[in-house]
Design a protein around this motif. Structure first.
Motif, PDB file in Angstrom:
ATOM      1  N   PRO A 197       0.807  -1.220   0.000  1.00 59.42           N
ATOM      2  CA  PRO A 197       0.000   0.000   0.000  1.00 59.42           C
ATOM      3  C   PRO A 197       0.843   1.275   0.000  1.00 59.42           C
ATOM      4  O   PRO A 197       1.895   1.346   0.622  1.00 59.42           O
ATOM      5  CB  PRO A 197      -0.808  -0.096   1.294  1.00 59.42           C
ATOM      6  N   LEU A 198       0.379   2.253  -0.733  1.00 57.85           N
ATOM      7  CA  LEU A 198       0.890   3.622  -0.713  1.00 57.85           C
ATOM      8  C   LEU A 198      -0.324   4.490  -0.420  1.00 57.85           C
ATOM      9  O   LEU A 198      -1.183   4.685  -1.285  1.00 57.85           O
ATOM     10  CB  LEU A 198       1.512   4.012  -2.057  1.00 57.85           C
ATOM     11  N   ILE A 199      -0.449   4.966   0.808  1.00 64.00           N
ATOM     12  CA  ILE A 199      -1.597   5.785   1.191  1.00 64.00           C
ATOM     13  C   ILE A 199      -1.381   7.187   0.638  1.00 64.00           C
ATOM     14  O   ILE A 199      -0.397   7.844   0.953  1.00 64.00           O
ATOM     15  CB  ILE A 199      -1.750   5.832   2.726  1.00 64.00           C
ATOM     16  N   VAL A 200      -2.289   7.613  -0.205  1.00 62.58           N
ATOM     17  CA  VAL A 200      -2.215   8.934  -0.825  1.00 62.58           C
ATOM     18  C   VAL A 200      -3.216   9.830  -0.115  1.00 62.58           C
ATOM     19  O   VAL A 200      -4.424   9.550  -0.122  1.00 62.58           O
ATOM     20  CB  VAL A 200      -2.513   8.861  -2.336  1.00 62.58           C
ATOM     21  N   LEU A 201      -2.716  10.879   0.523  1.00 60.31           N
ATOM     22  CA  LEU A 201      -3.586  11.783   1.277  1.00 60.31           C
ATOM     23  C   LEU A 201      -3.957  12.983   0.412  1.00 60.31           C
ATOM     24  O   LEU A 201      -3.100  13.753  -0.009  1.00 60.31           O
ATOM     25  CB  LEU A 201      -2.879  12.245   2.553  1.00 60.31           C
ATOM     26  N   LEU A 202      -5.237  13.100   0.143  1.00 61.97           N
ATOM     27  CA  LEU A 202      -5.797  14.219  -0.606  1.00 61.97           C
ATOM     28  C   LEU A 202      -6.725  14.974   0.330  1.00 61.97           C
ATOM     29  O   LEU A 202      -7.580  14.365   0.963  1.00 61.97           O
ATOM     30  CB  LEU A 202      -6.617  13.725  -1.795  1.00 61.97           C
ATOM     31  N   VAL A 203      -6.564  16.241   0.450  1.00 58.64           N
ATOM     32  CA  VAL A 203      -7.495  17.042   1.243  1.00 58.64           C
ATOM     33  C   VAL A 203      -8.380  17.771   0.245  1.00 58.64           C
ATOM     34  O   VAL A 203      -7.911  18.597  -0.525  1.00 58.64           O
ATOM     35  CB  VAL A 203      -6.755  18.013   2.179  1.00 58.64           C
ATOM     36  N   PRO A 206       3.584  -0.982   9.077  1.00 57.63           N
ATOM     37  CA  PRO A 206       3.696   0.405   8.603  1.00 57.63           C
ATOM     38  C   PRO A 206       3.480   0.493   7.083  1.00 57.63           C
ATOM     39  O   PRO A 206       3.767  -0.453   6.341  1.00 57.63           O
ATOM     40  CB  PRO A 206       5.128   0.792   8.973  1.00 57.63           C
ATOM     41  N   VAL A 207       2.961   1.623   6.641  1.00 57.27           N
ATOM     42  CA  VAL A 207       2.645   1.825   5.230  1.00 57.27           C
ATOM     43  C   VAL A 207       3.406   3.026   4.676  1.00 57.27           C
ATOM     44  O   VAL A 207       3.857   3.899   5.416  1.00 57.27           O
ATOM     45  CB  VAL A 207       1.126   2.036   5.020  1.00 57.27           C
ATOM     46  N   ASN A 208       3.524   3.049   3.354  1.00 59.70           N
ATOM     47  CA  ASN A 208       4.080   4.205   2.663  1.00 59.70           C
ATOM     48  C   ASN A 208       2.983   5.264   2.574  1.00 59.70           C
ATOM     49  O   ASN A 208       1.811   4.923   2.387  1.00 59.70           O
ATOM     50  CB  ASN A 208       4.517   3.805   1.246  1.00 59.70           C
ATOM     51  N   VAL A 209       3.377   6.533   2.698  1.00 58.34           N
ATOM     52  CA  VAL A 209       2.406   7.626   2.664  1.00 58.34           C
ATOM     53  C   VAL A 209       2.902   8.702   1.702  1.00 58.34           C
ATOM     54  O   VAL A 209       4.091   9.038   1.691  1.00 58.34           O
ATOM     55  CB  VAL A 209       2.200   8.232   4.072  1.00 58.34           C
ATOM     56  N   LEU A 210       1.993   9.225   0.899  1.00 57.59           N
ATOM     57  CA  LEU A 210       2.273  10.321  -0.020  1.00 57.59           C
ATOM     58  C   LEU A 210       1.193  11.372   0.175  1.00 57.59           C
ATOM     59  O   LEU A 210       0.001  11.056   0.076  1.00 57.59           O
ATOM     60  CB  LEU A 210       2.259   9.821  -1.470  1.00 57.59           C
ATOM     61  N   GLY A 211       1.583  12.600   0.493  1.00 60.45           N
ATOM     62  CA  GLY A 211       0.623  13.687   0.641  1.00 60.45           C
ATOM     63  C   GLY A 211       0.698  14.612  -0.544  1.00 60.45           C
ATOM     64  O   GLY A 211       1.781  15.043  -0.925  1.00 60.45           O
ATOM     65  N   LEU A 212      -0.442  14.904  -1.155  1.00 57.95           N
ATOM     66  CA  LEU A 212      -0.497  15.798  -2.299  1.00 57.95           C
ATOM     67  C   LEU A 212      -1.121  17.125  -1.893  1.00 57.95           C
ATOM     68  O   LEU A 212      -2.185  17.148  -1.279  1.00 57.95           O
ATOM     69  CB  LEU A 212      -1.310  15.156  -3.429  1.00 57.95           C
ATOM     70  N   SER A 213      -0.435  18.206  -2.220  1.00 55.93           N
ATOM     71  CA  SER A 213      -0.901  19.551  -1.915  1.00 55.93           C
ATOM     72  C   SER A 213      -1.095  19.686  -0.401  1.00 55.93           C
ATOM     73  O   SER A 213      -0.181  19.381   0.364  1.00 55.93           O
ATOM     74  CB  SER A 213      -2.176  19.862  -2.703  1.00 55.93           C
ATOM     75  N   THR A 214      -2.264  20.073   0.056  1.00 54.02           N
ATOM     76  CA  THR A 214      -2.497  20.204   1.495  1.00 54.02           C
ATOM     77  C   THR A 214      -2.359  18.858   2.191  1.00 54.02           C
ATOM     78  O   THR A 214      -2.047  18.790   3.378  1.00 54.02           O
ATOM     79  CB  THR A 214      -3.889  20.811   1.755  1.00 54.02           C
ATOM     80  N   GLY A 215      -2.534  17.773   1.459  1.00 54.32           N
ATOM     81  CA  GLY A 215      -2.316  16.445   2.012  1.00 54.32           C
ATOM     82  C   GLY A 215      -0.876  16.248   2.468  1.00 54.32           C
ATOM     83  O   GLY A 215      -0.606  15.390   3.312  1.00 54.32           O
ATOM     84  N   GLY A 216       0.062  17.046   1.923  1.00 51.12           N
ATOM     85  CA  GLY A 216       1.454  16.982   2.376  1.00 51.12           C
ATOM     86  C   GLY A 216       1.580  17.404   3.829  1.00 51.12           C
ATOM     87  O   GLY A 216       2.320  16.793   4.607  1.00 51.12           O
ATOM     88  N   SER A 217       0.860  18.447   4.207  1.00 51.28           N
ATOM     89  CA  SER A 217       0.852  18.878   5.610  1.00 51.28           C
ATOM     90  C   SER A 217       0.247  17.803   6.494  1.00 51.28           C
ATOM     91  O   SER A 217       0.726  17.543   7.601  1.00 51.28           O
ATOM     92  CB  SER A 217       0.054  20.176   5.768  1.00 51.28           C
ATOM     93  N   LEU A 218      -0.803  17.171   6.001  1.00 54.20           N
ATOM     94  CA  LEU A 218      -1.439  16.089   6.745  1.00 54.20           C
ATOM     95  C   LEU A 218      -0.483  14.902   6.887  1.00 54.20           C
ATOM     96  O   LEU A 218      -0.390  14.292   7.955  1.00 54.20           O
ATOM     97  CB  LEU A 218      -2.725  15.673   6.047  1.00 54.20           C
ATOM     98  N   LEU A 225       0.796  13.299  10.340  1.00 57.28           N
ATOM     99  CA  LEU A 225       0.635  11.869  10.579  1.00 57.28           C
ATOM    100  C   LEU A 225       1.974  11.245  10.976  1.00 57.28           C
ATOM    101  O   LEU A 225       2.051  10.484  11.948  1.00 57.28           O
ATOM    102  CB  LEU A 225       0.074  11.200   9.325  1.00 57.28           C
ATOM    103  N   ALA A 226       3.034  11.579  10.268  1.00 58.87           N
ATOM    104  CA  ALA A 226       4.362  11.030  10.574  1.00 58.87           C
ATOM    105  C   ALA A 226       4.879  11.522  11.923  1.00 58.87           C
ATOM    106  O   ALA A 226       5.520  10.765  12.659  1.00 58.87           O
ATOM    107  CB  ALA A 226       5.344  11.399   9.464  1.00 58.87           C
ATOM    108  N   ALA A 227       4.592  12.769  12.263  1.00 63.05           N
ATOM    109  CA  ALA A 227       5.056  13.316  13.549  1.00 63.05           C
ATOM    110  C   ALA A 227       4.300  12.711  14.729  1.00 63.05           C
ATOM    111  O   ALA A 227       4.900  12.366  15.749  1.00 63.05           O
ATOM    112  CB  ALA A 227       4.896  14.840  13.558  1.00 63.05           C
ATOM    113  N   ASP A 228       2.984  12.553  14.583  1.00 64.55           N
ATOM    114  CA  ASP A 228       2.156  12.068  15.687  1.00 64.55           C
ATOM    115  C   ASP A 228       2.069  10.545  15.777  1.00 64.55           C
ATOM    116  O   ASP A 228       1.806  10.007  16.851  1.00 64.55           O
ATOM    117  CB  ASP A 228       0.732  12.622  15.567  1.00 64.55           C
TER     118      ASP A 228
END
Length: 111
Positions: free
Chosen positions: A15-21, A82-94, A98-101
């Protein structure tokens, strides 16, 4: 849906979780869906990429930390490692929140 989060899975592999806000809490449709899938195409050869959007019904005053916790709950409920995470645009802040918390949920490359 993945643990209450709208998502659209595409591709094969880990899985690569893609975060889109997005303003709407839904899986993209129409032109937005085509654009999202085109954007994810390079990742789909190596990963299963389920883009995540906001959970329906979240209050407008929801903080980034609260939203990261919602995504952390979904990751915990769905994956056993654990999973891979990719944040796009505002999803990058998310993704950063997520990585910090919740660092135990994020896959890290090995050297």
């Amino acid at each position: 849906m993945m643990h209450g989060l709208p998502c659209l899975s595409t591709g094969e592999g880990p899985p690569l979780i893609v975060l889109l806000v997005t303003p709407e809490a839904a899986v993209p449709t129409g032109a937005s869906r085509r654009l999202t899938l085109r954007m994810l195409r390079p990742f789909c050869e190596r990963f299963t990429a389920p883009p995540h959007t906001n959970r329906p019904g979240l209050p407008s005053a929801t903080t980034t930390a609260q939203l990261a916790a919602v995504h952390a709950d979904a990751i915990r409920a769905t994956f056993s490692r654990p999973v891979n995470v990719l944040g796009l645009s505002t999803g990058g802040s998310l993704a950063l929140q997520l990585a910090a918390d919740h660092p135990e949920l994020i896959s890290r490359p090995t050297s």
